[in-house]
Scaffold this motif. Structure first.
Motif, PDB file in Angstrom:
ATOM      1  N   THR A  99       0.829  -1.205   0.000  1.00 25.07           N
ATOM      2  CA  THR A  99       0.000   0.000   0.000  1.00 25.07           C
ATOM      3  C   THR A  99       0.865   1.257   0.000  1.00 25.07           C
ATOM      4  O   THR A  99       1.909   1.290   0.668  1.00 25.07           O
ATOM      5  N   ALA A 100       0.425   2.279  -0.720  1.00 21.76           N
ATOM      6  CA  ALA A 100       1.084   3.588  -0.730  1.00 21.76           C
ATOM      7  C   ALA A 100       0.067   4.627  -0.261  1.00 21.76           C
ATOM      8  O   ALA A 100      -0.997   4.777  -0.865  1.00 21.76           O
ATOM      9  N   ALA A 107       7.617   1.058  -0.311  1.00 23.61           N
ATOM     10  CA  ALA A 107       9.061   0.816  -0.427  1.00 23.61           C
ATOM     11  C   ALA A 107       9.311  -0.270  -1.464  1.00 23.61           C
ATOM     12  O   ALA A 107       8.668  -1.314  -1.466  1.00 23.61           O
ATOM     13  N   GLY A 108      10.227   0.011  -2.359  1.00 22.81           N
ATOM     14  CA  GLY A 108      10.585  -0.974  -3.363  1.00 22.81           C
ATOM     15  C   GLY A 108       9.809  -0.802  -4.650  1.00 22.81           C
ATOM     16  O   GLY A 108       9.163   0.232  -4.887  1.00 22.81           O
ATOM     17  N   GLU A 114       2.203  -7.560 -10.525  1.00 18.33           N
ATOM     18  CA  GLU A 114       1.831  -7.017  -9.226  1.00 18.33           C
ATOM     19  C   GLU A 114       1.377  -5.559  -9.363  1.00 18.33           C
ATOM     20  O   GLU A 114       1.697  -4.879 -10.336  1.00 18.33           O
ATOM     21  N   CYS A 115       0.640  -5.090  -8.354  1.00 12.10           N
ATOM     22  CA  CYS A 115       0.222  -3.691  -8.278  1.00 12.10           C
ATOM     23  C   CYS A 115       0.328  -3.232  -6.833  1.00 12.10           C
ATOM     24  O   CYS A 115       0.607  -4.038  -5.934  1.00 12.10           O
ATOM     25  N   VAL A 116       0.094  -1.963  -6.613  1.00 15.38           N
ATOM     26  CA  VAL A 116       0.165  -1.390  -5.266  1.00 15.38           C
ATOM     27  C   VAL A 116      -1.127  -0.637  -4.984  1.00 15.38           C
ATOM     28  O   VAL A 116      -1.551   0.200  -5.794  1.00 15.38           O
ATOM     29  N   MET A 124       3.904   7.819  -6.576  1.00 12.59           N
ATOM     30  CA  MET A 124       3.794   6.652  -7.448  1.00 12.59           C
ATOM     31  C   MET A 124       4.969   5.718  -7.174  1.00 12.59           C
ATOM     32  O   MET A 124       6.130   6.139  -7.147  1.00 12.59           O
ATOM     33  N   PRO A 125       4.698   4.432  -6.949  1.00  7.93           N
ATOM     34  CA  PRO A 125       5.785   3.481  -6.693  1.00  7.93           C
ATOM     35  C   PRO A 125       6.708   3.358  -7.904  1.00  7.93           C
ATOM     36  O   PRO A 125       6.297   3.601  -9.052  1.00  7.93           O
TER      37      PRO A 125
END
Length: 437
Positions: A99-100, A107-108, A114-116, A124-125
């Protein structure tokens, strides 16, 4: 001692008893920032944001950072690499790697497939450039599914510097700072700005018949309302005011007031005393204390209107100058001449970039009698019909002493110089009070 070319030659090409409003506005515009005023008005000071509202910016404000400072999500949803859409089947399934949150980045970098989970405003990751809105996905445990047509690659992402880029002007000099500007400045990390020092405007009313609020009215006297409307209109423009009160109709009192006002202020505004009455001494004094461009304009209400320049010295052309506006004595005429002749000049002298009053086309739903050869500013009540079109009707009697008409109205109906009677159903221009008054 400073001298300057006379104003009196400005109206040589016009009938002095029928100067068009547009010509008067242009003359005032040309003299609203004479050389003698510049040193006084151009001075600047730095103020904090809480003191900057309605002040005039002295310099361009340049953004010291990119806004936004980083790529972030434009909505709540799931961030992923948009390239996955190109080879995806009809339904794309992604595992949720984390989660963001705003202020708490992921982090990372998520792996392929995959998604966040991301909230609005969150960083934005790494490796992600697209956000699918949460309402368009189906989540099951640690995975989400959505149609590949639900989002395009790169969508719902705010780019760094998209709003403002570092080194670009955020606000221009001459801008009057608004509430939204304070937020913008704060978003740039700017805590104070350079603004122009306030213009000083002295004002007074003339007339032996006038009484101040609180005094007892004797037969033939009335309360002075003009100073209160002038004060309010000046306050809305963000200038410093100097109220000289009521000045009696005698030469000595008027001369003293004019000299005191000229010494203290950049602009002097009087109401009353510029018509042709036997007790009007303004004309006589202006010949010795200053120079007048015009005394009358083809305007209703507001025909007797003086514009010129005063000097604080023993004679015209000596000492400190100040621009002078001699407004009529009737209350509605004071307000109309202020808004359509004086207001723009004060903004220009304050260093602001004047903006013309908003004019909107409207259907007049009554007949209005009007004589060609003068511009009329009638008080109107504007409404919008079921189709959203503007319609307007007058407030009734349009005498320049009917101050209640200004309180009842929500706009001026502007009837141009060459226009004659207006029939019901014709188009007219209106100037809404909202934002003006």
């Amino acid at each position: 001692m400073t001298t300057s070319k006379p104003l009196s030659g400005c109206v040589a090409q016009y009938d002095p008893n029928a100067l068009p409003v547009e010509a008067a506005q242009e003359i005032v515009r040309q003299w609203a920032m004479p050389r003698e005023q510049e040193a006084r008005v151009e001075r600047v000071e730095r103020v904090g944001l809480f003191d900057a509202l309605d002040r005039v910016l002295a310099d361009d404000v340049v953004s010291p950072i990119d806004v936004p400072a980083f790529d972030n999500s434009a909505m709540d949803g799931y961030a992923f690499a948009g390239a996955a859409l190109a080879s995806a089947p009809e339904t794309l399934q992604l595992s949720v790697a984390g989660t963001a949150l705003a202020g708490q980045p992921f982090a990372g970098e998520p792996n392929a497939g995959e998604c966040v989970r991301i909230m609005t405003g969150a960083l934005m990751p790494a490796g992600c450039d697209t956000v699918v809105p949460q309402e368009l996905v189906t989540r099951e445990a640690d995975a989400v599914r959505f149609s590949r047509r639900a989002v395009n690659a790169g969508q719902n992402r705010r780019l760094s510097g998209e709003d403002l880029a570092r080194g670009k002007p955020a606000l221009r000099a001459g801008r009057i700072v608004r509430a939204s500007d304070l937020g913008l400045l704060a978003s740039l990390g700017i805590g104070e700005v350079a603004v122009r020092k306030r213009l000083v405007v002295a004002f007074f009313s003339t007339g032996d018949e006038l009484r101040s609020v609180g005094e007892t009215l004797a037969p033939g006297t009335l309360y002075d309302s003009n100073r209160y409307t002038l004060f309010a209109m000046l306050r809305r423009l963000g200038v410093d005011t100097f109220d000289l009160g009521i000045v009696r109709d005698d030469r000595a009192s008027l001369e003293k007031a004019l000299r005191q006002a000229t010494e203290a202020a950049d602009v002097v505004i009087s109401s009353g005393g510029v018509s042709v009455g036997d007790a009007d001494f303004t004309r006589e004094l202006m010949s010795s204390l200053g120079d007048v461009a015009f005394w009358k304009i083809a305007m209703r209400p507001g025909r007797p209107l003086a514009f010129g320049r005063l000097w604080s010295g023993p004679r015209a052309g000596t000492g400190k100058p100040a621009l002078f506006f001699g407004l009529p004595g009737n209350p509605v005429a004071v307000m109309a001449t202020f808004y359509f002749i004086v207001r723009e000049a004060l903004l220009a002298m304050s260093g602001a970039t004047p903006e013309a009053a908003l004019r909107i086309g409207a259907t007049c739903i009554e007949r209005i009698r009007k004589r060609a050869g003068r511009t009329e500013f009638q008080r109107g009540i504007a409404t919008r019909d079921a189709a959203g079109e503007w319609r307007v009707v007058t407030t009734g009697p349009q005498g320049s002493g009917v101050l209640s008409s200004m309180s009842e109205a929500n706009c001026f109906i502007v009837l141009e110089h060459d226009r004659a009677d207006i029939e019901a159903g014709e188009q007219v221009n209106i100037v809404p009070f909202n934002g003006l008054i």
